[in-house]
Every structure is written in structure tokens, then in C-alpha cells.
Design a protein around this motif. Structure first.
Motif, PDB file in Angstrom:
ATOM      1  N   GLY A  42       0.857  -1.182   0.000  1.00 28.18           N
ATOM      2  CA  GLY A  42       0.000   0.000   0.000  1.00 28.18           C
ATOM      3  C   GLY A  42       0.887   1.224   0.000  1.00 28.18           C
ATOM      4  O   GLY A  42       2.125   1.125  -0.079  1.00 28.18           O
ATOM      5  N   CYS A  43       0.258   2.392   0.091  1.00 27.94           N
ATOM      6  CA  CYS A  43       1.045   3.619   0.026  1.00 27.94           C
ATOM      7  C   CYS A  43       1.964   3.755   1.251  1.00 27.94           C
ATOM      8  O   CYS A  43       3.042   4.343   1.150  1.00 27.94           O
ATOM      9  CB  CYS A  43       0.116   4.814  -0.108  1.00 27.94           C
ATOM     10  SG  CYS A  43       0.951   6.303  -0.639  1.00 27.94           S
ATOM     11  N   GLN A  44       1.529   3.213   2.391  1.00 29.55           N
ATOM     12  CA  GLN A  44       2.400   3.249   3.577  1.00 29.55           C
ATOM     13  C   GLN A  44       3.769   2.636   3.252  1.00 29.55           C
ATOM     14  O   GLN A  44       4.813   3.237   3.516  1.00 29.55           O
ATOM     15  CB  GLN A  44       1.732   2.459   4.724  1.00 29.55           C
ATOM     16  CG  GLN A  44       2.638   2.240   5.923  1.00 29.55           C
ATOM     17  CD  GLN A  44       2.899   3.515   6.701  1.00 29.55           C
ATOM     18  OE1 GLN A  44       2.098   3.923   7.512  1.00 29.55           O
ATOM     19  NE2 GLN A  44       4.030   4.143   6.447  1.00 29.55           N
ATOM     20  N   HIS A  71       5.828   4.627   0.805  1.00 31.42           N
ATOM     21  CA  HIS A  71       6.617   5.681   1.458  1.00 31.42           C
ATOM     22  C   HIS A  71       7.903   5.101   2.045  1.00 31.42           C
ATOM     23  O   HIS A  71       8.977   5.682   1.908  1.00 31.42           O
ATOM     24  CB  HIS A  71       5.831   6.319   2.608  1.00 31.42           C
ATOM     25  CG  HIS A  71       4.680   7.180   2.180  1.00 31.42           C
ATOM     26  ND1 HIS A  71       4.717   7.969   1.066  1.00 31.42           N
ATOM     27  CD2 HIS A  71       3.459   7.385   2.740  1.00 31.42           C
ATOM     28  CE1 HIS A  71       3.557   8.613   0.958  1.00 31.42           C
ATOM     29  NE2 HIS A  71       2.782   8.273   1.952  1.00 31.42           N
ATOM     30  N   HIS A  93      -0.104  13.289   5.386  1.00 33.76           N
ATOM     31  CA  HIS A  93      -0.739  12.056   5.860  1.00 33.76           C
ATOM     32  C   HIS A  93       0.118  11.372   6.914  1.00 33.76           C
ATOM     33  O   HIS A  93       1.356  11.382   6.828  1.00 33.76           O
ATOM     34  CB  HIS A  93      -0.949  11.118   4.675  1.00 33.76           C
ATOM     35  CG  HIS A  93      -1.945  10.042   4.954  1.00 33.76           C
ATOM     36  ND1 HIS A  93      -1.593   8.804   5.419  1.00 33.76           N
ATOM     37  CD2 HIS A  93      -3.300  10.050   4.845  1.00 33.76           C
ATOM     38  CE1 HIS A  93      -2.693   8.079   5.559  1.00 33.76           C
ATOM     39  NE2 HIS A  93      -3.742   8.814   5.227  1.00 33.76           N
ATOM     40  N   THR A 108       0.891   8.447   7.364  1.00 30.88           N
ATOM     41  CA  THR A 108       1.773   7.361   6.911  1.00 30.88           C
ATOM     42  C   THR A 108       3.169   7.864   6.536  1.00 30.88           C
ATOM     43  O   THR A 108       4.120   7.091   6.538  1.00 30.88           O
ATOM     44  CB  THR A 108       1.156   6.612   5.709  1.00 30.88           C
ATOM     45  OG1 THR A 108       0.755   7.566   4.714  1.00 30.88           O
ATOM     46  CG2 THR A 108      -0.057   5.801   6.143  1.00 30.88           C
ATOM     47  N   GLY A 168      -2.827  15.650  -3.548  1.00 28.54           N
ATOM     48  CA  GLY A 168      -4.113  15.190  -3.024  1.00 28.54           C
ATOM     49  C   GLY A 168      -4.106  15.129  -1.513  1.00 28.54           C
ATOM     50  O   GLY A 168      -3.854  14.091  -0.918  1.00 28.54           O
ATOM     51  N   LEU A 204      -5.688  14.893   2.133  1.00 26.17           N
ATOM     52  CA  LEU A 204      -6.732  13.974   2.585  1.00 26.17           C
ATOM     53  C   LEU A 204      -8.145  14.558   2.609  1.00 26.17           C
ATOM     54  O   LEU A 204      -9.111  13.884   2.291  1.00 26.17           O
ATOM     55  CB  LEU A 204      -6.323  13.547   3.995  1.00 26.17           C
ATOM     56  CG  LEU A 204      -7.072  12.427   4.649  1.00 26.17           C
ATOM     57  CD1 LEU A 204      -6.859  11.160   3.868  1.00 26.17           C
ATOM     58  CD2 LEU A 204      -6.565  12.265   6.074  1.00 26.17           C
ATOM     59  N   ASP A 253       3.687  12.274  -1.836  1.00 30.96           N
ATOM     60  CA  ASP A 253       2.627  11.364  -1.394  1.00 30.96           C
ATOM     61  C   ASP A 253       1.429  11.606  -2.298  1.00 30.96           C
ATOM     62  O   ASP A 253       0.753  12.628  -2.187  1.00 30.96           O
ATOM     63  CB  ASP A 253       2.251  11.657   0.066  1.00 30.96           C
ATOM     64  CG  ASP A 253       1.059  10.800   0.538  1.00 30.96           C
ATOM     65  OD1 ASP A 253       0.600   9.936  -0.237  1.00 30.96           O
ATOM     66  OD2 ASP A 253       0.612  10.997   1.688  1.00 30.96           O
ATOM     67  N   ALA A 268      -1.161   9.108  -2.794  1.00 29.67           N
ATOM     68  CA  ALA A 268      -1.887   7.846  -2.595  1.00 29.67           C
ATOM     69  C   ALA A 268      -3.066   7.725  -3.557  1.00 29.67           C
ATOM     70  O   ALA A 268      -3.257   6.705  -4.195  1.00 29.67           O
ATOM     71  CB  ALA A 268      -2.356   7.732  -1.150  1.00 29.67           C
ATOM     72  N   PHE A 269      -3.828   8.807  -3.658  1.00 30.34           N
ATOM     73  CA  PHE A 269      -4.867   8.820  -4.697  1.00 30.34           C
ATOM     74  C   PHE A 269      -4.608   9.951  -5.700  1.00 30.34           C
ATOM     75  O   PHE A 269      -4.850   9.806  -6.884  1.00 30.34           O
ATOM     76  CB  PHE A 269      -6.278   8.909  -4.094  1.00 30.34           C
ATOM     77  CG  PHE A 269      -6.470  10.053  -3.142  1.00 30.34           C
ATOM     78  CD1 PHE A 269      -6.918  11.277  -3.595  1.00 30.34           C
ATOM     79  CD2 PHE A 269      -6.166   9.916  -1.789  1.00 30.34           C
ATOM     80  CE1 PHE A 269      -7.077  12.335  -2.722  1.00 30.34           C
ATOM     81  CE2 PHE A 269      -6.335  10.982  -0.912  1.00 30.34           C
ATOM     82  CZ  PHE A 269      -6.785  12.199  -1.377  1.00 30.34           C
ATOM     83  N   ASP A 302      -1.233   4.385  -4.626  1.00 29.58           N
ATOM     84  CA  ASP A 302      -1.948   3.145  -4.349  1.00 29.58           C
ATOM     85  C   ASP A 302      -2.599   2.586  -5.597  1.00 29.58           C
ATOM     86  O   ASP A 302      -3.048   3.344  -6.464  1.00 29.58           O
ATOM     87  CB  ASP A 302      -3.084   3.417  -3.343  1.00 29.58           C
ATOM     88  CG  ASP A 302      -2.641   3.193  -1.921  1.00 29.58           C
ATOM     89  OD1 ASP A 302      -1.954   2.193  -1.666  1.00 29.58           O
ATOM     90  OD2 ASP A 302      -2.988   4.010  -1.060  1.00 29.58           O
ATOM     91  N   HIS A 351      -4.897   0.026  -4.702  1.00 30.13           N
ATOM     92  CA  HIS A 351      -6.152  -0.426  -4.073  1.00 30.13           C
ATOM     93  C   HIS A 351      -7.131   0.701  -3.747  1.00 30.13           C
ATOM     94  O   HIS A 351      -8.226   0.442  -3.292  1.00 30.13           O
ATOM     95  CB  HIS A 351      -5.886  -1.305  -2.849  1.00 30.13           C
ATOM     96  CG  HIS A 351      -5.034  -0.727  -1.773  1.00 30.13           C
ATOM     97  ND1 HIS A 351      -4.219  -1.517  -0.989  1.00 30.13           N
ATOM     98  CD2 HIS A 351      -4.858   0.535  -1.327  1.00 30.13           C
ATOM     99  CE1 HIS A 351      -3.596  -0.749  -0.117  1.00 30.13           C
ATOM    100  NE2 HIS A 351      -3.968   0.488  -0.295  1.00 30.13           N
ATOM    101  N   LYS A 352      -6.725   1.941  -3.985  1.00 29.82           N
ATOM    102  CA  LYS A 352      -7.684   3.037  -3.815  1.00 29.82           C
ATOM    103  C   LYS A 352      -8.331   3.346  -5.172  1.00 29.82           C
ATOM    104  O   LYS A 352      -9.243   2.670  -5.582  1.00 29.82           O
ATOM    105  CB  LYS A 352      -6.995   4.255  -3.204  1.00 29.82           C
ATOM    106  CG  LYS A 352      -6.627   4.018  -1.728  1.00 29.82           C
ATOM    107  CD  LYS A 352      -6.006   5.238  -1.080  1.00 29.82           C
ATOM    108  CE  LYS A 352      -5.785   4.995   0.407  1.00 29.82           C
ATOM    109  NZ  LYS A 352      -5.060   6.109   1.029  1.00 29.82           N
TER     110      LYS A 352
HETATM  111  C1  LIG Z   1      -4.496   6.233   2.166  1.00 29.18           C
HETATM  112  C2  LIG Z   1      -3.414   7.210   2.134  1.00 29.18           C
HETATM  113  C3  LIG Z   1      -2.102   6.839   2.470  1.00 29.18           C
HETATM  114  C4  LIG Z   1      -1.769   5.457   2.960  1.00 29.18           C
HETATM  115  O1  LIG Z   1      -2.053   4.484   2.003  1.00 29.18           O
HETATM  116  P1  LIG Z   1      -2.246   2.957   2.397  1.00 29.18           P
HETATM  117  O2  LIG Z   1      -2.480   2.325   1.086  1.00 29.18           O
HETATM  118  O3  LIG Z   1      -3.439   2.935   3.284  1.00 29.18           O
HETATM  119  O4  LIG Z   1      -1.027   2.491   3.073  1.00 29.18           O
HETATM  120  C5  LIG Z   1      -1.109   7.793   2.363  1.00 29.18           C
HETATM  121  N1  LIG Z   1      -1.385   9.040   1.962  1.00 29.18           N
HETATM  122  C6  LIG Z   1      -2.637   9.448   1.630  1.00 29.18           C
HETATM  123  C7  LIG Z   1      -2.863  10.855   1.175  1.00 29.18           C
HETATM  124  C8  LIG Z   1      -3.692   8.537   1.709  1.00 29.18           C
HETATM  125  O5  LIG Z   1      -4.927   8.912   1.377  1.00 29.18           O
END
Ligand SMILES: *Cc1c(COP(=O)(O)O)cnc(C)c1O
Length: 435
Positions: free
Chosen positions: A133-135, A138, A177, A179, A211, A213, A238, A240-241, A267, A269-270
Motif C-alpha cells: 500500500g502507500c504506507q 513511502h 498524511h 503514513t 491530493g 486527505l 505522497d 496515494a490517490f 496506491d 487499491h484506492k
Molecule cells: C491512504 C493514504 C495513504 C496510505 O495508504 P495505504 O495504502 O493505506 O497504506 C497515504 N497518503 C494518503 C494521502 C492517503 O490517502
């Protein structure tokens, strides 16, 4: 019946129920514990019976986040091809650590990695890793960053660790974020962040956001990155989306200048709607990336011409998670991905506008992309009450957040299943609550 047939039967019944079943969980903690906490037997049970009983015991405890009316977090669903490929991944049960353990898994990642770079406008020569995942994206990117900024000062961090190393200055954008924070913590770089976007010649890692949150805001990459680069700062993004904005002609402008970064985390999965566990790390300097991750042992077989994933990934044994991404990318194509992004953004805008214009509601942040904020009765606890009522109605699932000192409701749209009818139905649910 064979267990895989039972799983297919239950899965299809579940997916068919998403349109009408309550979105939130309906079973409470005690109920789930009492139905799941069964005696562990000596002899075991037939596989099909285990599957049927598992499904029955989870009844009410599965959240409808795979469906079109889940807006609390950026979660996304699974496109049909990626879900089916994910099932095959489990059936094939490959260990995608090295090419020799699964040649097809290695080549699928090589191909899908190149497709992702093209879609996300990341330099062709960048290296990549398919992570959980994005965690972990990173962690992967920032391990490469740590290697590079210390190697530039003659310090070999893989050999010597951080004890006695030159101090690394970490600059993060505000409202980053959690993470990013955790990745830095895991890498021994701590939480002593600096928020000032001023740079000098100290070893520095800068973390920017594609992006944010709550609002989906993007940092001004074209302004910040060149200034940071003058001082050899490592710039990490970062996304993620938000990185997926690059895949849409309509939203690509938000990513202007982002291609100058050193690493990018996102990500699958998002917003790409690949089943969970799927994130991607990209690094401009493949040598820094490889140096931070590679680990050769004597009993493995390495291949010089193929891509061994352990050279790029934090894990050793790992799921062949590239298959699901490969399938989603082929299924959607460039146009399908752009459409998914633009459709989600349009739905998010319609939801925020529609709910925000109801009596006693107020828009706090209009979506830049697919997230926005609404507040009710201009009151913290009443905002939380409205959110709780919406979730209890089963009509949708939203969540609360404290944004700049005020409780708000967050609306994110990232599921390929969300339709115009879902938007109308959700606004109606709020109208009833606010009457
Ligand atoms: C969800 C998210 C993350 C973490 O991603 P995971 O796939 O849950 O590990 C990091 N940064 C942002 C901005 C997110 O929305």
C-alpha cells in the motif's frame, strides 16, 4: 460442493447485494465475537463447510465499501478483471520474490510497472516496486532517499546505520498524511519535522502532497521542486490517490512540475480499484532504490537479465500482487482510467454541492478532485450526530474529521461502482435526516 464453488457462490451473492444491503456493518462486536469464536477442533473440518460457516458467521460484519455508496475514506472497490485476477493469484500461490520462483509474476510486474509510469507521467527510467500500500511505498521511497542524501555525504547507511550519521533535515508539507510520519519513524528519521519550505545545503528530504486527505489539494510542485533541487534536496510526493490526476487530461494540470520529484508513492487499491494489498513506489534514481533494498543470499537464484523483485521491494517472500494491477490496467485502458477519475470527481462535486445546499448544511471545502467537506448546524456535535444517523440509515457510509478546528463530514468518491443514482439516493438520505 467444492470450496472454490462455494466461495464463488458467496462472492457473487455478496456483490449482487451491494446495491441494496446497508452500507455499514449491522452486527455489533459481541455478536461477531460469539459467532466467530468457535472451539478449535483437533480433527479439522471439510473445506466447503468451513467456507459456508465463515460466511454465515461474518454476516453483518462486512462493510459495503466494495459498493457505490461508501464515502468515508478513499477505499475503492475491485474492478471485475482485477478481482478475478486476484483470485487466480491466490490459486497460483506464487512467491513473487525472485524471477526464478515465478517468471510470469516477475514479467507481469515489469510490464505493469512501465504502464503505470506512462499513465502517471513518471520518468520512463524510474525504478518501481509493487508493495502492500502507500504506507510501504513511502517506506520504500524514503529508504532510497535516506541512502541518497547520506551517500552524497560519504556515509553508507546500509552498512553503518544511522548512529553517528550526518543529521537529515525532514521538511513536510502541513496536513501531511500520517503514513509519511510512520515511514520516517520506521526508517529511524523520527518526527522532528520542519514545515518551512526554505532550503539550504544540509542533507534534506522534502515530502509534498498530491491530493491532501480532506480537500484533495495539491502542493505547487512547479514552484517548490526547482527551489529544493538547487540544494540537492530529495523530493518525495505522497500521491496515494492524487497521483492519479495525472491519468486524466482534465486534472493533469494539478500535477504540473511533479515529474521533477525524486520519488512518488501511490496506491492501486484506492482509485485504480484493484483489491487490497496494492501500492506502488517509484524512484527516479534506480541505483539509490536498489542500494537501499537489495539483499543477496547464497541459496537464491538470481537472474541478471530479468527483474528480481527483492532488489526493489522491502519484503522477501511476497504475494504476486502484480497480476491484479496488470488485469485492471488492461481492462480499463487509458480511456477507462481517465473516465474513472473524472467520473469520481464529478460525483464528489455533486455530493458535496447537493448535501451542502440542504437546510442546515454548509460546504467547508469543495472538491479539488474527489474529496470535499460539509458541516451541519455549524456545530461540532450535531455534525457528528448527522454522520451517525447517515451511517445508521444504511443508505451510505461517511466519516467525520476535525479540519482546522471544526468537525466536518468528509466525502470521498473512489469506487468504480458509484453511479448518478447513488448520488441522488445519498442526497435524499441526508435530506430526510436534516428535515
Ligand atoms: C491512504 C493514504 C495513504 C496510505 O495508504 P495505504 O495504502 O493505506 O497504506 C497515504 N497518503 C494518503 C494521502 C492517503 O490517502
Amino acid at each position: 460442493m467444492a470450496p472454490l464453488d462455494r466461495a464463488k457462490f458467496h462472492a457473487e451473492r455478496f456483490l449482487d447485494s451491494l446495491a441494496e444491503a446497508p452500507v455499514g456493518a449491522t452486527a455489533d462486536l459481541e455478536t461477531l465475537r460469539s459467532s466467530l469464536k468457535l472451539p478449535l477442533t483437533d480433527a479439522g473440518l471439510p473445506a466447503a463447510q468451513v467456507i459456508d460457516e465463515l460466511v454465515a458467521a461474518c454476516e453483518g460484519g462486512i462493510v459495503g465499501s466494495a459498493g457505490g455508496r461508501f464515502y468515508a475514506w478513499v477505499i475503492g472497490g475491485g474492478t471485475p478483471a482485477s478481482l478475478a485476477a486476484d483470485w487466480l493469484t491466490s490459486a497460483w500461490d506464487q512467491n513473487a520474490g525472485v524471477y526464478a520462483a515465478s517468471p510470469a509474476a516477475a514479467v507481469v510486474e515489469e510490464v505493469a510497472g512501465a504502464w503505470l509510469k506512462e499513465l502517471l507521467h513518471i520518468p520512463t527510467k524510474a525504478s518501481f516496486a509493487f508493495v502492500t500500500g502507500c504506507q510501504m511505498a513511502h517506506v520504500t521511497c524514503l529508504a532510497a532517499a535516506r541512502h541518497a542524501v547520506l551517500a552524497a555525504r560519504g556515509w553508507d547507511v546500509e552498512e553503518r546505520g544511522l548512529n553517528g550519521a550526518p543529521a537529515i533535515r525532514i521538511v513536510v508539507a502541513p496536513e501531511s498524511h500520517a503514513t509519511v510520519d510512520k515511514a520516517l519513524r520506521l526508517l529511524g528519521m523520527g518526527r522532528g519535522f520542519d514545515l518551512a519550505m526554505e532550503f539550504d545545503d544540509r542533507p534534506t528530504i522534502l515530502c509534498l502532497r498530491a491530493g491532501e486527505l480532506n480537500t484533495g489539494a495539491f502542493d505547487d510542485f512547479a514552484e517548490i521542486i526547482p527551489r529544493a533541487k538547487q540544494h540537492n534536496v530529495w523530493v518525495h510526493i505522497d500521491g496515494a490517490f492524487g497521483l492519479w490526476a495525472a491519468a486524466s487530461p482534465k486534472f493533469r494540470h494539478l500535477m504540473r512540475g511533479a515529474e521533477q520529484a525524486d520519488s512518488w508513492a501511490t496506491d492501486g487499491h484506492k482509485w485504480l480499484n484493484v483489491p487490497y494489498d496494492s501500492g506502488y513506489a517509484f524512484v527516479r534514481d534506480p541505483e539509490a532504490h536498489r542500494a537501499s533494498m537489495t539483499m543477496k543470499t547464497s541459496y537464491l537464484i538470481y537472474d541478471d537479465s530479468a527483474r528480481d523483485q527483492i532488489d526493489w521491494n522491502p519484503e522477501f517472500s511476497r504475494r504476486a500482487r502484480g497480476f491484479a494491477t496488470y488485469a485492471a490496467l488492461r481492462e480499463l485502458g487509458r480511456g477507462g482510467i481517465a473516465n474513472l477519475i473524472e467520473r469520481s470527481c464529478a460525483h464528489a462535486s455533486a455530493l458535496v454541492r447537493g448535501i451542502g445546499s440542504l437546510p442546515n448544511a454548509e460546504v467547508i471545502a469543495s472538491p479539488v478532485i474527489n474529496q470535499g467537506l460539509v458541516r451541519f448546524y455549524n456545530d461540532d456535535s450535531r455534525t457528528d450526530q448527522v454522520i451517525a444517523k447517515a451511517v445508521a440509515s444504511g443508505e451510505c457510509f461517511t466519516g467525520g474529521v476535525t479540519f482546522r478546528g471544526k468537525r466536518c463530514m468528509r466525502i470521498s468518491v473512489s469506487n468504480w461502482r458509484t453511479t448518478d443514482a447513488d448520488v441522488v439516493r445519498t442526497i435524499e438520505a441526508f435530506r430526510k435526516i436534516l428535515l
